[in-house]
Write an enzyme that holds these catalytic residues in place. Structure first.
Site, PDB file in Angstrom:
ATOM      1  N   ILE A  52       1.020  -1.335   0.137  1.00 55.27           N
ATOM      2  CA  ILE A  52       0.038  -0.024   0.013  1.00 55.27           C
ATOM      3  C   ILE A  52       0.597   1.227  -0.018  1.00 55.27           C
ATOM      4  O   ILE A  52       0.238   2.366  -0.015  1.00 55.27           O
ATOM      5  CB  ILE A  52      -0.866  -0.077   1.178  1.00 55.27           C
ATOM      6  CG1 ILE A  52      -0.277  -0.298   2.770  1.00 55.27           C
ATOM      7  CG2 ILE A  52      -2.009  -1.154   1.198  1.00 55.27           C
ATOM      8  CD1 ILE A  52      -1.149  -0.119   3.932  1.00 55.27           C
ATOM      9  N   GLY A  53       2.154   1.126  -0.013  1.00 55.00           N
ATOM     10  CA  GLY A  53       3.142   2.340  -0.027  1.00 55.00           C
ATOM     11  C   GLY A  53       4.417   1.891  -0.207  1.00 55.00           C
ATOM     12  O   GLY A  53       4.753   0.557  -0.036  1.00 55.00           O
ATOM     13  N   GLY A  55       8.906   3.652  -0.149  1.00 53.57           N
ATOM     14  CA  GLY A  55       9.749   4.590   0.318  1.00 53.57           C
ATOM     15  C   GLY A  55      11.226   4.215  -0.069  1.00 53.57           C
ATOM     16  O   GLY A  55      11.507   3.269  -0.752  1.00 53.57           O
ATOM     17  N   PHE A  57      13.526   3.195   1.827  1.00 51.50           N
ATOM     18  CA  PHE A  57      14.082   2.398   2.549  1.00 51.50           C
ATOM     19  C   PHE A  57      13.206   0.911   2.442  1.00 51.50           C
ATOM     20  O   PHE A  57      13.753   0.142   3.413  1.00 51.50           O
ATOM     21  CB  PHE A  57      14.384   2.857   3.932  1.00 51.50           C
ATOM     22  CG  PHE A  57      15.465   3.827   4.121  1.00 51.50           C
ATOM     23  CD1 PHE A  57      16.522   3.739   4.132  1.00 51.50           C
ATOM     24  CD2 PHE A  57      14.781   5.272   4.169  1.00 51.50           C
ATOM     25  CE1 PHE A  57      17.627   4.717   4.088  1.00 51.50           C
ATOM     26  CE2 PHE A  57      15.947   6.163   4.222  1.00 51.50           C
ATOM     27  CZ  PHE A  57      17.003   5.959   4.363  1.00 51.50           C
ATOM     28  N   GLY A  58      12.359   0.942   1.972  1.00 52.71           N
ATOM     29  CA  GLY A  58      11.356  -0.339   1.941  1.00 52.71           C
ATOM     30  C   GLY A  58       9.994   0.111   1.396  1.00 52.71           C
ATOM     31  O   GLY A  58       9.885   0.736   0.632  1.00 52.71           O
ATOM     32  N   LEU A  60       5.590  -0.560   2.416  1.00 48.43           N
ATOM     33  CA  LEU A  60       4.438  -0.579   3.494  1.00 48.43           C
ATOM     34  C   LEU A  60       3.408  -1.583   2.880  1.00 48.43           C
ATOM     35  O   LEU A  60       3.004  -1.518   1.891  1.00 48.43           O
ATOM     36  CB  LEU A  60       3.673   0.824   3.514  1.00 48.43           C
ATOM     37  CG  LEU A  60       2.894   0.894   4.924  1.00 48.43           C
ATOM     38  CD1 LEU A  60       3.903   0.902   6.002  1.00 48.43           C
ATOM     39  CD2 LEU A  60       2.153   2.169   4.641  1.00 48.43           C
ATOM     40  N   ASP A 165      11.434  15.884   8.591  1.00 45.37           N
ATOM     41  CA  ASP A 165      10.667  15.299   7.255  1.00 45.37           C
ATOM     42  C   ASP A 165       9.432  15.631   7.078  1.00 45.37           C
ATOM     43  O   ASP A 165       8.595  14.931   6.827  1.00 45.37           O
ATOM     44  CB  ASP A 165      10.831  13.924   7.325  1.00 45.37           C
ATOM     45  CG  ASP A 165      10.438  13.139   5.984  1.00 45.37           C
ATOM     46  OD1 ASP A 165      10.724  13.738   4.893  1.00 45.37           O
ATOM     47  OD2 ASP A 165      10.504  11.940   5.851  1.00 45.37           O
TER      48      ASP A 165
END
EC number: 2.7.11.1
Length: 415
Positions: A52-53, A55, A57-58, A60, A165
């Site tokens: 579902i998402g 970034g 770094f990985g 979601l 952020d």
């Protein structure tokens, strides 16, 4: 996230060192991914579902607590990541997640070739809601957001952390139908940093020539200049975001350059060259007063959060608004990872001050009933998790939300 990879080694190394300082995992029993049925699991009771998402770094995933039938968010980071930061983020969440406006963290542990952090599932981000409202918010909505986010940032700062952020994608409303559906939550502490040294209990020293950390569109002018960030920079970035919501865009969006470094330089130059009076023209003077105040703060100075909050609460009251949590998106269907929800407008809205109290976060309503074929975590949950390719971020923002955003061909985002 830290988008200047060529120049950001210092920040990444710092993240590695800090992540090694905390080795305690959740008290839950640890369980590797995979079961006899092939379903991917995190810990003893969290089933991994669809993506579902994502970034830098990985990624979601949607998940489900099989003991309670509650949906959760599961953040995954490759164990062999060159700059592991998920455990550090977990530690920060544990420091913070006993107050309203910060998602609860339920678990941290291994999941096959990944480390996994299980979090409370929230609703849409402010960026998603901005899209839903044709990319402009009314003054009432911006003030209700601003009053809450000053309180959120103050709380983060009281825990000896700076956020670093700020962007609309990192502020989410509660999950529709939950007790906190109208509260603005702060998420993603992957770039957060302790500004009070845990050993000496003193403020970190002022430094220059730091790599850029954050989102160029909203970051402070001093961050563009390579100065170490402190509390003042979080508040300035919030001010830029408030004006983004009111104006619909910022003067430094859409700048072209041959390289990312040149582009970020242009953004910083334009930001410095834009007078506050021009940026806030045709909007209440309080918006300019806020930005002037935070830009004048000293590196070590503690901001007067009460003064900033009062700026906006007084403006809110003088404008004749009622703090009823009827945002511009009230009554609109809200997309979520488990389907579109038609929220109810609050019939008995809580008092404004309740959004500012540091009360214990309430658990979301469980999704009652047995698992069925419509369960988003039931199908394809044993599919392999592919780590996203490591690419240089080509704009000021990254994908990091609690559900997939619909692409709009007619609109160029994140210029």
């Amino acid at each position: 996230m830290d988008f200047d990879k060529k120049g950001g080694k210092g920040e990444l190394e710092e993240g590695r060192r800090m992540s090694k300082t905390g080795t305690n995992r959740s008290n839950h029993g640890v369980r590797n991914s995979g079961t006899s049925s092939g379903v991917l699991m995190v810990g003893p009771n969290f089933r991994v579902g669809k993506k579902i998402g994502c970034g830098n770094f990985g990624e979601l995933r949607l998940g489900k607590n099989l003991y309670t039938n509650e949906y959760v968010a599961i953040k995954l980071e490759p164990i062999k990541s060159r700059a592991p930061q998920l455990h550090l983020e977990y530690r920060f969440y544990k420091q913070l997640s006993t107050t309203e406006g910060v998602p609860q963290v339920y678990y941290f542990g291994p999941c096959g070739k990944y480390n996994a952090m299980v979090l409370e599932l929230l609703g849409p981000s402010l960026e998603d809601l901005f899209d839903l409202c044709d990319r402009t918010f009314t003054l009432k909505t911006v003030l209700m957001i601003a009053i809450q986010l000053i309180t959120r940032m103050e709380y983060v700062h009281t825990k000896s952390l700076i956020y670093r952020d700020v962007k609309p994608e990192n502020f989410l409303v509660g999950r529709p139908g939950s007790k906190r559906q109208h509260s603005i939550h702060i998420i993603d502490f992957g770039l957060a940093k302790e500004y009070i040294d845990p050993e000496t209990k003193k403020h970190i020293p002022y430094r220059e020539h730091k790599s850029l950390t954050g989102t160029a569109r909203y970051m402070s002018i001093n961050t563009h200049l390579g100065k170490e960030q402190s509390r003042r920079d979080d508040l300035e970035a919030l001010g830029h975001m408030f004006m983004y919501f009111l104006r619909g865009s910022l003067p430094w969006q859409g700048l072209k350059a041959d390289t990312l470094k040149e582009r970020y330089q242009k953004i910083g130059d334009t930001k410095r060259a834009t007078p506050i009076e021009v940026l806030c023209e045709s909007f209440p003077e309080e918006m300019a007063t806020y930005l002037r105040y935070v830009r004048r703060l000293d590196f070590f100075e503690k901001p007067d959060y009460d003064y900033l909050r009062k700026l906006f609460t007084d403006l809110f009251d003088r404008s004749g608004y009622v703090f009823d949590y009827e945002y511009d998106w009230a009554g609109k269907p809200l997309p979520t990872p488990i389907g579109t929800v038609h929220p109810d407008v609050p019939s008995q809205p809580p008092h404004r001050d309740k959004a500012q109290l540091h009360t214990k976060n309430q658990a979301l309503n469980s999704t009652n009933g047995e698992l069925n074929t419509d369960d988003p975590t039931a199908g394809h949950s044993n599919a392999p998790i592919a780590a996203p390719a490591e690419v240089e971020v080509a704009d000021e923002t990254k994908c990091c939300c609690f559900f997939k955003r619909r692409k709009r061909k007619s609109l160029q985002r994140h210029k």
